[in-house]
Design a protein around this motif. Structure first.
Motif, mmCIF file in Angstrom:
data_model
loop_
_atom_site.group_PDB
_atom_site.id
_atom_site.type_symbol
_atom_site.label_atom_id
_atom_site.label_comp_id
_atom_site.label_asym_id
_atom_site.label_seq_id
_atom_site.Cartn_x
_atom_site.Cartn_y
_atom_site.Cartn_z
ATOM 1 N N UNK A 18 0.997 -1.488 0.304
ATOM 2 C CA UNK A 18 -0.114 -0.630 0.211
ATOM 3 C C UNK A 18 0.679 1.137 0.388
ATOM 4 N N UNK A 19 1.686 1.404 0.607
ATOM 5 C CA UNK A 19 2.383 2.885 1.086
ATOM 6 C C UNK A 19 3.652 2.749 -0.799
ATOM 7 N N UNK A 20 4.158 1.513 -0.758
ATOM 8 C CA UNK A 20 3.955 1.814 -2.013
ATOM 9 C C UNK A 20 4.177 1.801 -2.898
ATOM 10 N N UNK A 21 2.601 1.801 -3.323
ATOM 11 C CA UNK A 21 1.829 1.536 -4.328
ATOM 12 C C UNK A 21 1.260 2.941 -4.401
ATOM 13 N N UNK A 22 1.042 3.951 -3.104
ATOM 14 C CA UNK A 22 0.752 5.381 -2.929
ATOM 15 C C UNK A 22 2.273 6.144 -3.472
ATOM 16 N N UNK A 23 3.026 5.795 -3.042
ATOM 17 C CA UNK A 23 4.505 6.827 -3.258
ATOM 18 C C UNK A 23 5.089 6.249 -4.396
ATOM 19 N N UNK A 24 4.480 5.387 -5.072
ATOM 20 C CA UNK A 24 4.458 5.549 -6.756
ATOM 21 C C UNK A 24 3.977 6.560 -7.128
ATOM 22 N N UNK A 25 2.641 6.452 -7.036
ATOM 23 C CA UNK A 25 1.464 7.241 -7.727
ATOM 24 C C UNK A 25 2.579 8.822 -7.475
ATOM 25 N N UNK A 26 2.380 9.331 -6.110
ATOM 26 C CA UNK A 26 3.073 10.790 -5.762
ATOM 27 C C UNK A 26 3.741 10.833 -6.424
ATOM 28 N N UNK A 27 5.149 9.960 -6.859
ATOM 29 C CA UNK A 27 5.319 10.404 -7.464
ATOM 30 C C UNK A 27 6.175 10.295 -8.997
ATOM 31 N N UNK A 28 5.039 9.800 -9.348
ATOM 32 C CA UNK A 28 4.428 9.552 -10.884
ATOM 33 C C UNK A 28 3.685 11.384 -11.492
ATOM 34 N N UNK A 29 3.034 11.334 -10.780
ATOM 35 C CA UNK A 29 2.318 12.569 -11.240
ATOM 36 C C UNK A 29 3.136 14.178 -10.171
ATOM 37 N N UNK A 30 4.403 13.963 -9.479
ATOM 38 C CA UNK A 30 4.673 14.774 -8.477
ATOM 39 C C UNK A 30 3.900 15.446 -7.463
ATOM 40 N N UNK A 31 3.196 15.127 -6.757
ATOM 41 C CA UNK A 31 2.436 15.075 -5.811
ATOM 42 C C UNK A 31 2.751 14.817 -4.149
ATOM 43 N N UNK A 32 2.668 15.726 -3.654
ATOM 44 C CA UNK A 32 3.295 16.090 -2.206
ATOM 45 C C UNK A 32 2.157 14.639 -1.694
ATOM 46 N N UNK A 33 3.279 13.737 -1.002
ATOM 47 C CA UNK A 33 1.834 12.445 -0.286
ATOM 48 C C UNK A 33 2.182 12.316 1.989
ATOM 49 N N UNK A 34 1.109 12.044 2.198
ATOM 50 C CA UNK A 34 1.217 12.091 3.560
ATOM 51 C C UNK A 34 0.141 10.931 3.819
ATOM 52 N N UNK A 35 1.082 9.930 4.410
ATOM 53 C CA UNK A 35 0.385 9.005 4.966
ATOM 54 C C UNK A 35 0.678 8.893 6.541
ATOM 55 N N UNK A 36 -0.850 8.282 6.771
ATOM 56 C CA UNK A 36 -0.802 7.565 8.163
ATOM 57 C C UNK A 36 -1.809 6.400 7.834
ATOM 58 N N UNK A 37 -1.599 5.189 8.449
ATOM 59 C CA UNK A 37 -1.669 4.125 9.133
ATOM 60 C C UNK A 37 -1.225 3.363 10.546
ATOM 61 N N UNK A 38 -2.134 1.988 10.859
ATOM 62 C CA UNK A 38 -2.529 2.088 11.939
ATOM 63 C C UNK A 38 -2.108 0.715 12.280
ATOM 64 N N UNK A 39 -1.064 0.011 12.920
ATOM 65 C CA UNK A 39 -0.538 -1.453 12.740
ATOM 66 C C UNK A 39 -0.612 -1.815 14.359
#
Length: 388
Positions: free
Chosen positions: A367-388
């Motif tokens: 999930x993190x890798x996918x979100x990071x890849x899409x954000x980098x493709x479109x050059x967008x800032x990314x903020x993430x928050x997960x509970x484990x």
């Protein structure tokens, strides 16, 4: 006869290896998925194409049986059934579109398969889509990068695959050498939690007070918006709203957090914004997890329950004058929610999840890798928050 089974076995093992590496939870490993269309195109029959497709998808989604067993606190069988059922769509599409013909015809058929697995209905279980690698291969290229990878994947099914493979691997190595993570949105801060399966289930005053105390403790001086994971606020009720507004009195902080809004027909998995002075429901999840959350078979048999799927609703929301593209949990694993959001040119991507049930699997990493890849493709800032 020996060759009849060796070729499918070799292609199946190679496809499984590509799925294992690409979907290991490491963002720079995603381009390993570009091997799949080449292996698919080398099949000599629909049966072998099915073997190649099943091997790739089942290995890529290998964490699902264990995760489902943990979620339901049951044995492995429900997870295995869901795992196999989810793979059926991917296998069906790729087996049905495989053809003995080569060249442009096979490339066209693979392109159709890519599109089908990116959009509903097949895209509902369109995990492990090779197009996700675009963000690693062509960071910052946006739609041009997406088109370049789509073309490259299609060419991988033709006799020009060596040239396509060399080109894509070259971009992969270049990207890996100079890779940088997406920027964090200015004024934003994501807070990860380690509260296990109690998050979203413990709706006590003490839990909410502890969450506010955690935010106050971890907040950076320049933070105006704090992001909390999916389900962090539990059931969003007037009482919970009042409690949070009271707890935030005297601060200029805006909290963006996951919650559930329940009514007699079911519930919405949402993101809410709450501050000392106001609150609002920002976002309703477009694609909840099929089976455990989204249960479309209930309505036809006259039963209520399950999360609503707002497939094409609210692709962006507005927070402090910024266009924000939200992705809740499952939406980080499939294609159309993020592409739909990018059509609206957001200023920021936020990704949240409640992933306590993924312990021991690569799911949260994927999930993190996918979100990071899409954000980098479109050059967008990314903020993430997960509970484990």
């Amino acid at each position: 006869m020996r060759r009849d089974w060796l070729q499918p076995l070799a292609l199946g093992l190679a496809s499984a290896t590509a799925g294992y590496i690409a979907w290991s939870g490491q963002v720079l490993a995603l381009p390993a998925a570009i091997a799949f269309p080449a292996l698919w195109s080398m099949a000599r029959s629909h049966r072998t194409a099915s073997v190649v497709s099943a091997a790739y998808f089942l290995v890529a989604s290998r964490g699902l049986p264990q995760g489902v067993a943990a979620f339901y606190q049951s044995d492995i069988w429900p997870g295995l059934i869901l795992w196999l059922a989810a793979s059926s769509g991917f296998v069906f599409v790729h087996a049905a579109l495989w053809s003995r013909q080569s060249g442009g015809w096979k490339a066209l058929r693979y392109t159709i398969a890519m599109v089908l697995m990116a959009l509903p209905p097949f895209g509902i279980v369109g995990w492990a889509h090779p197009i996700t690698a675009a963000g690693v291969l062509f960071p910052g290229w946006g739609w041009a990068g997406l088109a370049a990878v789509a073309a490259g994947l299609a060419i991988m099914t033709t006799r020009y695959r060596p040239a396509a493979a060399v080109t894509l691997v070259g971009f992969w190595l270049w990207s890996a050498a100079f890779w940088t993570a997406p920027d964090i949105g200015r004024g934003w801060q994501g807070v990860d939690l380690q509260l296990g399966n109690s998050l979203g289930r413990d709706n006590s005053l003490a839990r909410h007070s502890d969450l506010v105390a955690t935010l106050r403790l971890r907040r950076r001086p320049d933070t105006a918006y704090v992001l909390l994971p999916e389900s962090a606020l539990g059931f969003w009720t007037p009482s919970v709203e009042r409690l949070w507004r009271q707890q935030l009195t005297g601060t200029d902080l805006n909290v963006i957090a996951g919650a559930a809004v329940v009514d007699p027909e079911g519930y919405n998995n949402v993101l809410v914004r709450v501050s000392a002075t106001e609150s609002e429901i920002l976002y309703r999840q477009r694609m909840p997890v099929p089976g455990s959350m989204w249960q479309p078979w209930l309505a036809p048999i006259g039963k209520s329950g399950g999360a609503r799927a707002d497939f094409f609703a609210n692709p962006v929301v507005f927070v402090g004058g910024q266009r924000v593209a939200p992705l809740i949990c499952y939406e980080q694993l499939i294609i159309w929610p993020v592409l739909m959001s990018m059509l609206h040119d957001p200023d920021l991507v936020v990704a949240v999840g409640n992933d306590w049930w993924t312990k021991g699997t690569a799911i949260i990493g994927i999930q993190r890798a996918s979100a990071e890849a899409w954000a980098r493709l479109f050059n967008k800032p990314l903020v993430m928050s997960f509970n484990t």
